[in-house]
Design an enzyme around this catalytic site. Sequence first.
Site, PDB file in Angstrom:
ATOM      1  N   ALA A  47       0.809  -1.236   0.000  1.00 52.08           N
ATOM      2  CA  ALA A  47       0.000   0.000   0.000  1.00 52.08           C
ATOM      3  C   ALA A  47       0.839   1.282   0.000  1.00 52.08           C
ATOM      4  O   ALA A  47       0.289   2.375   0.123  1.00 52.08           O
ATOM      5  CB  ALA A  47      -0.986   0.029   1.163  1.00 52.08           C
ATOM      6  N   LYS A 204     -29.799  23.410  17.432  1.00 53.49           N
ATOM      7  CA  LYS A 204     -29.726  22.015  17.874  1.00 53.49           C
ATOM      8  C   LYS A 204     -28.877  21.890  19.128  1.00 53.49           C
ATOM      9  O   LYS A 204     -27.920  22.634  19.337  1.00 53.49           O
ATOM     10  CB  LYS A 204     -29.161  21.126  16.760  1.00 53.49           C
ATOM     11  CG  LYS A 204     -27.731  21.434  16.337  1.00 53.49           C
ATOM     12  CD  LYS A 204     -27.324  20.614  15.120  1.00 53.49           C
ATOM     13  CE  LYS A 204     -25.905  20.973  14.682  1.00 53.49           C
ATOM     14  NZ  LYS A 204     -25.534  20.333  13.418  1.00 53.49           N
ATOM     15  N   THR A 235     -23.043  11.809   7.650  1.00 59.67           N
ATOM     16  CA  THR A 235     -23.969  10.674   7.731  1.00 59.67           C
ATOM     17  C   THR A 235     -25.421  11.098   7.508  1.00 59.67           C
ATOM     18  O   THR A 235     -26.304  10.242   7.442  1.00 59.67           O
ATOM     19  CB  THR A 235     -23.856   9.980   9.101  1.00 59.67           C
ATOM     20  OG1 THR A 235     -24.150  10.936  10.131  1.00 59.67           O
ATOM     21  CG2 THR A 235     -22.452   9.418   9.312  1.00 59.67           C
ATOM     22  N   THR A 238     -28.322  14.515  11.111  1.00 57.55           N
ATOM     23  CA  THR A 238     -28.757  15.845  11.531  1.00 57.55           C
ATOM     24  C   THR A 238     -29.561  16.525  10.431  1.00 57.55           C
ATOM     25  O   THR A 238     -30.596  17.144  10.696  1.00 57.55           O
ATOM     26  CB  THR A 238     -27.527  16.714  11.896  1.00 57.55           C
ATOM     27  OG1 THR A 238     -26.793  16.071  12.933  1.00 57.55           O
ATOM     28  CG2 THR A 238     -27.950  18.090  12.354  1.00 57.55           C
TER      29      THR A 238
END
Length: 339
Positions: A47, A204, A235, A238
């Site tokens: 790698a 929030k 993701t 929220t």
Amino acid sequence: MPSLVEPKLISGNANKSLATAIARRISMHRGMNINLINTRVERFNDAEIFVEVYENVRGEDMFIIQPTSNPANDNLMELMIMADALKRSSAGRITAVIPYFGYARQDRRTKARTPISAKLVANLLEEAGIERVLTMDLHAAQIQGFFDVPVDNLYASPVFALDIKHQFEGGLDDVMIVSPDVGGVARARELAQRIGCPLSIVDKRREKPGEVAEMTVIGDVSGKKCIIVDDLCDTAGTLCKAAGVLMDAGATEVHSYITHGVLSGPAVERITKSVMKSLVITDTIEPTAEVKAAPNIRIVPTAPIFAQAILNIWSGTSVSSLFETGTLGPIYEGLYPQD
């Protein structure tokens, strides 16, 4: 000796399609064929990253196009090794074009005994031989101060303004720009001013990182088409929750304009199943097949603005002129016809 008449572009593996599109746009502007420098960027069996440049770059003005998106460490190492290869090949100046600047969320110490990784990345890039940085919508503007070389931070809001005016033509009176948190108010306000729309905020409260406990809408969004504006979506938890809160508060539609579509883990599935009518992202991060197939995700190109910014840096003219809609409009003329 090189003729030094054109900028030279080189790309890693992070977003080859964007690099190719930038080269194509520069070719159109310059009226000649400008291709990416012929380069080999590969990994050995263990790698390790190896770079070989097949063309003479001595004295040339080099632009490395490489976002440091997922896998962030691999793409960052590619960028630094390419810079080292160019420096050792006597390139005149090396500019890193980093459409998405990874590690930007680690811009300060939030707790004791934690790193400021964005500063470490800045040090590494400079040490590798990079003499200028071109990026878009840094997560924190102060990261520009982490570098001791010039940093040009482009903004997606002028491009988003063109897109919103085109998509909501004749209905801007019903549009409300929404910041998904207090920290993003300046970004959202700037876009709201560009298109002449009011601003609202979703406040929030987090119990722990990545988990939102409570959301409150500040402002009257009833009967409005809400557009959530932010610099990145990871993701999408929220974002989708904020869209639901806005609909519960009386919004008729919810759309989102996000510069960097990180969209990791369950993000695409969440967005597809959410109440959001559309999510608009840019191609600073190469979209996956899953993202491209999502019915309510649309991708706005950044090649026109990056190509013009590269030409402005190369010719020594103003990059900040691209922050104005009047300057940017003609660059996107094919996508958004001007009146």
